[in-house]
Design an enzyme around this catalytic site. Structure first.
Site, PDB file in Angstrom:
ATOM      1  N   THR A  77      33.343  71.483  60.965  1.00 59.16           N
ATOM      2  CA  THR A  77      34.419  70.512  61.133  1.00 59.16           C
ATOM      3  C   THR A  77      35.672  71.196  61.659  1.00 59.16           C
ATOM      4  O   THR A  77      35.651  72.391  62.010  1.00 59.16           O
ATOM      5  CB  THR A  77      34.649  69.707  59.831  1.00 59.16           C
ATOM      6  OG1 THR A  77      35.550  68.635  60.100  1.00 59.16           O
ATOM      7  CG2 THR A  77      35.211  70.568  58.705  1.00 59.16           C
ATOM      8  N   LYS A  81      34.919  73.091  65.809  1.00 62.37           N
ATOM      9  CA  LYS A  81      33.827  72.456  66.555  1.00 62.37           C
ATOM     10  C   LYS A  81      33.643  73.048  67.954  1.00 62.37           C
ATOM     11  O   LYS A  81      32.542  73.074  68.486  1.00 62.37           O
ATOM     12  CB  LYS A  81      34.054  70.942  66.655  1.00 62.37           C
ATOM     13  CG  LYS A  81      33.832  70.222  65.331  1.00 62.37           C
ATOM     14  CD  LYS A  81      33.914  68.718  65.508  1.00 62.37           C
ATOM     15  CE  LYS A  81      33.729  68.024  64.170  1.00 62.37           C
ATOM     16  NZ  LYS A  81      33.568  66.580  64.310  1.00 62.37           N
ATOM     17  N   ASP A 122      27.843  63.632  66.205  1.00 62.52           N
ATOM     18  CA  ASP A 122      28.951  62.663  66.126  1.00 62.52           C
ATOM     19  C   ASP A 122      28.728  61.479  67.071  1.00 62.52           C
ATOM     20  O   ASP A 122      28.983  60.335  66.709  1.00 62.52           O
ATOM     21  CB  ASP A 122      30.282  63.346  66.492  1.00 62.52           C
ATOM     22  CG  ASP A 122      30.783  64.259  65.378  1.00 62.52           C
ATOM     23  OD1 ASP A 122      30.472  64.005  64.204  1.00 62.52           O
ATOM     24  OD2 ASP A 122      31.490  65.226  65.694  1.00 62.52           O
ATOM     25  N   GLY A 146      42.099  56.264  72.008  1.00 61.41           N
ATOM     26  CA  GLY A 146      42.228  57.677  71.674  1.00 61.41           C
ATOM     27  C   GLY A 146      41.730  58.541  72.814  1.00 61.41           C
ATOM     28  O   GLY A 146      40.996  58.071  73.700  1.00 61.41           O
ATOM     29  N   THR A 171      49.209  58.235  75.058  1.00 59.97           N
ATOM     30  CA  THR A 171      49.636  59.066  76.195  1.00 59.97           C
ATOM     31  C   THR A 171      48.675  58.814  77.353  1.00 59.97           C
ATOM     32  O   THR A 171      47.488  59.166  77.271  1.00 59.97           O
ATOM     33  CB  THR A 171      49.603  60.556  75.798  1.00 59.97           C
ATOM     34  OG1 THR A 171      50.371  60.709  74.603  1.00 59.97           O
ATOM     35  CG2 THR A 171      50.172  61.439  76.888  1.00 59.97           C
TER      36      THR A 171
HETATM   37  P1  ATR Z   1      40.616  64.202  67.164  1.00 60.36           P
HETATM   38  O1  ATR Z   1      40.067  65.462  67.731  1.00 60.36           O
HETATM   39  O2  ATR Z   1      40.359  64.003  65.704  1.00 60.36           O
HETATM   40  O3  ATR Z   1      40.232  63.009  67.955  1.00 60.36           O
HETATM   41  P2  ATR Z   1      43.209  64.746  68.348  1.00 60.36           P
HETATM   42  O4  ATR Z   1      42.577  65.597  69.368  1.00 60.36           O
HETATM   43  O5  ATR Z   1      44.398  65.269  67.614  1.00 60.36           O
HETATM   44  O6  ATR Z   1      42.199  64.353  67.180  1.00 60.36           O
HETATM   45  O7  ATR Z   1      43.542  63.340  69.009  1.00 60.36           O
HETATM   46  C1  ATR Z   1      44.295  62.409  68.367  1.00 60.36           C
HETATM   47  C2  ATR Z   1      44.321  61.102  69.160  1.00 60.36           C
HETATM   48  O8  ATR Z   1      44.976  60.136  68.340  1.00 60.36           O
HETATM   49  C3  ATR Z   1      45.097  61.164  70.436  1.00 60.36           C
HETATM   50  O9  ATR Z   1      44.514  60.256  71.332  1.00 60.36           O
HETATM   51  C4  ATR Z   1      46.508  60.692  69.998  1.00 60.36           C
HETATM   52  O10 ATR Z   1      47.235  60.102  71.031  1.00 60.36           O
HETATM   53  P3  ATR Z   1      48.120  60.989  72.043  1.00 60.36           P
HETATM   54  O11 ATR Z   1      47.155  61.513  73.076  1.00 60.36           O
HETATM   55  O12 ATR Z   1      49.110  60.039  72.586  1.00 60.36           O
HETATM   56  O13 ATR Z   1      48.749  62.069  71.208  1.00 60.36           O
HETATM   57  C5  ATR Z   1      46.113  59.647  69.015  1.00 60.36           C
HETATM   58  N1  ATR Z   1      47.131  59.357  67.975  1.00 60.36           N
HETATM   59  C6  ATR Z   1      47.411  60.095  66.883  1.00 60.36           C
HETATM   60  N2  ATR Z   1      48.339  59.480  66.117  1.00 60.36           N
HETATM   61  C7  ATR Z   1      48.645  58.317  66.734  1.00 60.36           C
HETATM   62  C8  ATR Z   1      49.535  57.239  66.454  1.00 60.36           C
HETATM   63  N3  ATR Z   1      50.283  57.216  65.355  1.00 60.36           N
HETATM   64  N4  ATR Z   1      49.578  56.196  67.310  1.00 60.36           N
HETATM   65  C9  ATR Z   1      48.814  56.202  68.427  1.00 60.36           C
HETATM   66  N5  ATR Z   1      47.947  57.191  68.767  1.00 60.36           N
HETATM   67  C10 ATR Z   1      47.881  58.235  67.933  1.00 60.36           C
END
Ligand code: ATR
Length: 292
Positions: A77, A81, A122, A146, A171
């Site tokens: 985890t 990864k 996953d 995301g 973003t």
């Molecule tokens: P993981 O690997 O668990 O998917 P990550 O790589 O940190 O985690 O990605 C987090 C995702 O959640 C990103 O798409 C992030 O959006 P940004 O690219 O704009 O940063 C999104 N995210 C996290 N918190 C958020 C929030 N409060 N509102 C909207 N999007 C969020």
């Protein structure tokens, strides 16, 4: 009552000289629900196996430790990864394509050397969670919110299943980059009101503790989806799922993906079908205990 009877009454595994070792590496791992899930699976099938949490500070040392100690299967985890890949002897083609490994299988070759194979379950977990909720992915248009590692695995799985995938993200630049990698459409969060789709999947941390009122999409848009899945499981009923149920959508909670990726790990490690009901109830108990 002797010690071993007491262990069995408490549903603890009876550990002896033949017990096979499994576990999870990550940092941190203290809140992981996987030990509860996999130990319940082993216990329910009477398997002499145990699954332990292993917080890792030095990945290289941890990997040689797994070889030396004879571990049979390990979950990987955050944050390892991707970082684990250089330490593997083999990688399955999908894990290689995604660039992330969440499952290790360890075996001995003919010369007695340990061979470590890295896999990714996953992407199968999210497909299985949606299929179990009655969604025909090959006929569905699915919006995935995301652009991180979770969105990549979920999006990849959905594309493999023949779904039409649309990525959206806070973003735009990172969302577009993922959409390009997947070969699918990107739509800005602000443009969601003009989109029609069957399923909405949240892979962001919006709505995760302590951001309980966070929600990635306007609730007014939810009635247009037949199903909504959230991969957040703390809290189990996120605001997104509460609003989705109120809007009449099928709601798939964050334990579903965790369960199904774990069921696939179990199958890879044991060659047997996973006892999903026992795993799901162990996850629910562990999630409840974590939330108090
Ligand atoms: P993981 O690997 O668990 O998917 P990550 O790589 O940190 O985690 O990605 C987090 C995702 O959640 C990103 O798409 C992030 O959006 P940004 O690219 O704009 O940063 C999104 N995210 C996290 N918190 C958020 C929030 N409060 N509102 C909207 N999007 C969020």
């Amino acid at each position: 009552m002797n010690h071993s009877t007491l262990q069995q009454v408490n549903h603890m595994p009876l550990i002896n000289g033949s017990t096979e070792l499994f576990g999870i590496i990550g940092s941190p791992v203290s809140h992981s629900l996987s030990p509860a899930m996999h130990n319940a699976a082993f216990a329910s099938l009477g398997m002499n196996r145990v699954y332990v949490p292993m917080p890792v500070r030095d990945l290289a040392e941890a990997m040689s430790g797994l070889r030396g100690l004879g571990f049979k299967g390990v979950s990987v985890t955050v944050p390892y990864k991707e970082a684990v890949i250089p330490f593997l002897d083999e990688t399955d083609p999908v894990a290689e394509r995604i660039g992330a490994v969440n499952t290790l299988l360890l075996r001995q070759d003919n010369a007695g050397r340990t061979v470590i194979r890295g896999c990714n379950t996953d992407w199968l977990g999210s497909n299985a969670a949606l299929a179990a909720a009655g969604i025909a992915l090959e006929r569905s248009r699915v919006v995935v919110a995301g652009a991180g590692g979770a969105a990549k695995a979920v999006g990849f799985g959905l594309m493999q299943a023949g779904a039409k995938v649309v990525i959206t993200n806070r973003t735009a630049a990172s969302g577009m980059k993922l959409a390009e990698w997947l070969g699918c459409e990107f739509v800005a969060l602000d443009d969601l009101p003009w989109l029609t789709a069957d399923v909405f999947v949240n892979t962001t941390s919006a709505g995760m503790e302590p951001d309980r009122e966070g929600i990635i999409i306007s609730p007014a848009l939810l009635p247009r989806f037949a199903a909504v899945m959230d991969i957040v499981y703390a809290p189990l009923e996120t605001r997104l799922l509460r609003e989705a149920r109120a809007a009449g959508c099928r709601a798939v909670d964050g334990l579903a993906m965790l369960l199904h990726q774990g069921a696939e790990q179990f199958r890879l490690w044991t060659g047997e079908a996973a006892p999903e009901a026992a795993m799901r109830s162990a996850l629910e108990r562990a999630q409840l205990a974590e939330s108090h």
